[in-house]
Design a protein around this motif. Structure first.
Motif, PDB file in Angstrom:
ATOM      1  N   GLU A 198      -7.080   5.982  -0.135  1.00  0.00           N
ATOM      2  CA  GLU A 198      -7.625   5.117  -1.179  1.00  0.00           C
ATOM      3  C   GLU A 198      -6.813   3.827  -1.298  1.00  0.00           C
ATOM      4  OE1 GLU A 198      -8.576   9.335  -1.769  1.00  0.00           O
ATOM      5  OE2 GLU A 198      -6.647   8.265  -1.622  1.00  0.00           O
ATOM      6  N   GLY A 199      -5.478   3.970  -1.264  1.00  0.00           N
ATOM      7  CA  GLY A 199      -4.626   2.791  -1.384  1.00  0.00           C
ATOM      8  C   GLY A 199      -4.773   1.851  -0.214  1.00  0.00           C
ATOM      9  N   SER A 237      -8.379   0.249  -0.230  1.00  0.00           N
ATOM     10  CA  SER A 237      -8.694  -0.543  -1.419  1.00  0.00           C
ATOM     11  C   SER A 237      -8.407  -2.026  -1.229  1.00  0.00           C
ATOM     12  CB  SER A 237      -7.899  -0.032  -2.625  1.00  0.00           C
ATOM     13  OG  SER A 237      -6.507  -0.306  -2.467  1.00  0.00           O
ATOM     14  N   VAL A 238      -7.529  -2.382  -0.273  1.00  0.00           N
ATOM     15  CA  VAL A 238      -7.217  -3.800  -0.062  1.00  0.00           C
ATOM     16  C   VAL A 238      -8.256  -4.480   0.829  1.00  0.00           C
ATOM     17  CG1 VAL A 238      -4.754  -3.457  -0.441  1.00  0.00           C
ATOM     18  CG2 VAL A 238      -5.655  -3.316   1.889  1.00  0.00           C
ATOM     19  N   GLY A 239      -9.175  -3.698   1.375  1.00  0.00           N
ATOM     20  CA  GLY A 239     -10.295  -4.258   2.124  1.00  0.00           C
ATOM     21  C   GLY A 239      -9.950  -4.961   3.417  1.00  0.00           C
ATOM     22  N   VAL A 241       0.816  -1.220   0.000  1.00  0.00           N
ATOM     23  CA  VAL A 241       0.000   0.000   0.000  1.00  0.00           C
ATOM     24  C   VAL A 241       0.846   1.264   0.000  1.00  0.00           C
ATOM     25  CG1 VAL A 241      -1.911  -1.170   1.149  1.00  0.00           C
ATOM     26  CG2 VAL A 241      -0.220   0.066   2.528  1.00  0.00           C
TER      27      VAL A 241
END
Length: 281
Positions: free
Chosen positions: A73-74, A77-79, A64
């Motif tokens: 966001e980064g 985004s990996v949840g 990230v």
């Protein structure tokens, strides 16, 4: 010339498995990621930051970005369902957004002592719901650190003066003063920090380097083309007249091992002590 080449075998228990469908943790900070793996929870790692390079398997995980330059966001985004972050991640505005998201966020304080490392382990163990494992690892690290520091003790008159150089950008030396991980490790390993006039890291003058009179130069092992060759180092005007240059005494050690203050710090203490005093690893 003093040299240190460090290698550590990674146990199966520590292996991260990026494809695991149950992975739910984003780890930010190299020592945090290492503790997660050493607790046998590497399989839960879903992503990591750029500073997380040990055990080697974690480099297969999504990255990230650098821990001090994260983007919300980064990260999101990996949840992840849990974010474990080393103190000092940022920038602050990015952390504000991340903390406001519907994701558990645990900040792990930095450490410069044995008790500090043990606290990090316990905090991470609690967050991962493995407190018993964390208690056992904390106790083991405590024993290893106590022995490593005791074995590294030297008489005051025999201690070598060590200059830790963080960088040499533009030919200027950025060195460690007091209150840093480098300063703490040098002292634990039986050395003396050659720079004590200021806290933290600071760019210093050639005159200050000369007055510090280091016996040994200590640097991070950046590898490849990112490191400074010995000839270039010892030809620097600030360095060339020091005892370290006269003896071509330089140590390069993996940055995470040396400055992470995690489960392997006792090894870092032993290895630095052995390298400083030519006692063999």
């Amino acid at each position: 010339m003093i040299g240190a080449c460090l290698a550590i075998a990674v146990s199966a228990e520590q292996s991260a498995q990026p494809a695991n469908p149950h992975a739910d943790v984003l780890s930010i900070g190299g020592s945090v990621t290492e503790i997660v793996a050493t607790l046998g929870q590497g399989h839960r790692l879903k992503a990591r930051d750029t500073t997380s390079s040990y055990p080697p398997e974690v480099t297969n995980l999504p990255d990230v970005g650098y821990m001090r330059a994260l983007s919300p966001e980064g990260v999101l985004s990996v949840g992840p369902s849990l974010i474990l972050s080393e103190e000092g991640a940022g920038p602050p505005e990015a952390l504000d957004v991340i903390r406001a998201a519907d994701v558990a966020f645990v900040e792990v304080p930095n450490a410069l002592t044995t008790k500090g490392i043990q606290r990090k382990i316990r905090i991470i163990g609690k967050a991962l719901d493995v407190p018993t494992r964390a208690k056992a690892l904390s106790a083991r690290v405590g024993r290893e650190m106590t022995k490593a520091i005791q074995d590294s003790t030297r008489p005051e008159g025999d201690k070598k003066r060590v200059l830790f150089m963080l960088s040499t950008q533009g030919g200027k030396i950025n060195a460690s003063g007091t209150g840093t991980a480098a300063d703490a490790l040098i002292r634990m390993a039986g050395g003396v920090n050659a720079i004590t006039d200021f806290p933290g890291y600071k760019q210093i003058t050639d005159e200050a380097v000369g007055m510090a009179a280091p016996d040994v130069i200590l640097m991070m092992d950046r590898g490849g083309d990112h490191g400074m060759a010995d000839d270039e180092l010892f030809d620097m005007p600030a360095i060339k007249l020091t005892p370290a240059a006269q003896n071509r005494a330089v140590l390069r050690i993996d940055g995470l091992l040396m400055l992470g203050f995690g489960p392997r710090t006792a090894k870092a203490v032993r290895d630095l002590n052995h390298a400083l005093y030519n006692e063999g690893a």
